[in-house]
Scaffold this active site. Structure first.
Site: not given
Length: 265
Positions: A119-121
């Site tokens: 998951h990439c913010p």
């Protein structure tokens, strides 16, 4: 096959993505205004250099927005599991849904994603089977744009001929040094971080391994390449045409490979 829109409600992700857009907007406005246009008018650079900068900027922001809103591979609530593939599915212990192996549950998004990498913010989204190619394009064009910006910052002071006339914009002319120092600082920070991330992503594709699998060490056999690199890249980008790997303005057509990609028990 149209790509579904996927929107994550996450204030932290919005802030991270907003910071990336700010850096992009800053360089897209001030670099042409301080360097490209003035030196083009005086004949120090060609129109090709100006167009290349805007093309890199366009491809960068396009891949960012598409990676952010693209469905990463969210699994439906009641998936239709083919009989021949049921042995390659498993039950998620967090959402109690059936999912193909090599899928993972994202606690931030609240659902399982096929072949989830992480998951990439910075894009406020998961990186999974359906948008991994866009994330790779984002990393690639961010490196190109950052490198191009740093080269222009350097050339402006140490290579290009001094400008003969003052910039018509008084604010830009008075704060030229500060504006370029900020641009160079942001370029170095982003280039350093993205280069490392891009290298990690490429190694993951070469070995057919996701970032989650590397961290969990759940599959020892996937540390060795099981497929030719052309095949793994083609599966990620959804095409065998290598020139299309660099184009963000298209729809990905998944190749005919099983959901699970490989069986890892």
């Amino acid at each position: 096959m149209g790509q579904r829109i996927h929107f994550v409600v996450d204030p932290q992700g919005w802030c991270c993505m907003g910071l990336i857009i700010f850096v992009w907007l800053y360089n897209t406005i001030f670099i042409p205004k301080v360097i490209l246009f003035p030196h083009y008018e005086e004949g120090n650079i060609s129109v090709v250099a100006v167009l290349c900068y805007y093309f890199c900027s366009l491809f960068c922001i396009a891949s960012l927005f598409r990676a952010s809103v693209a469905d990463p591979g969210k699994l439906p609530e009641n998936p239709d599991i083919p009989i021949t593939e049921r042995e390659h599915w498993e039950l998620c212990n967090k959402c109690n849904m059936m999912r193909p192996k090599r899928s993972h549950h994202c606690s931030r998004c609240g659902h399982c994603v096929r072949r989830m990498d992480h998951h990439c913010p910075w894009i406020n989204n998961c990186v999974g089977e359906d948008n991994h190619w866009l994330f790779l394009q984002l990393c690639f064009y961010t490196q190109i744009l950052s490198s191009y910006t740093l080269i222009l910052d350097f050339c402006h002071y140490y290579y290009f001929l001094p400008l003969k006339k003052e910039n018509w914009d008084v604010f830009v002319f008075r704060h030229e040094l500060a504006l370029l120092r900020i641009s160079a600082f942001m370029g170095l920070i982003i280039l350093g971080g993205i280069s490392r991330l891009f290298y990690t992503q490429l190694m993951g594709i070469f070995t057919d391994t996701t970032s989650i699998e590397k961290m969990s060490n759940c599959c020892e056999d996937i540390s060795r390449p099981q497929k030719p690199w052309q095949q793994t890249f083609s599966e990620v980008f959804g095409t065998h045409w290598k020139i299309l790997w660099f184009i963000p303005f298209r729809q990905r057509q998944p190749l005919r490979v099983p959901y699970y990609f490989a069986s890892h028990d």
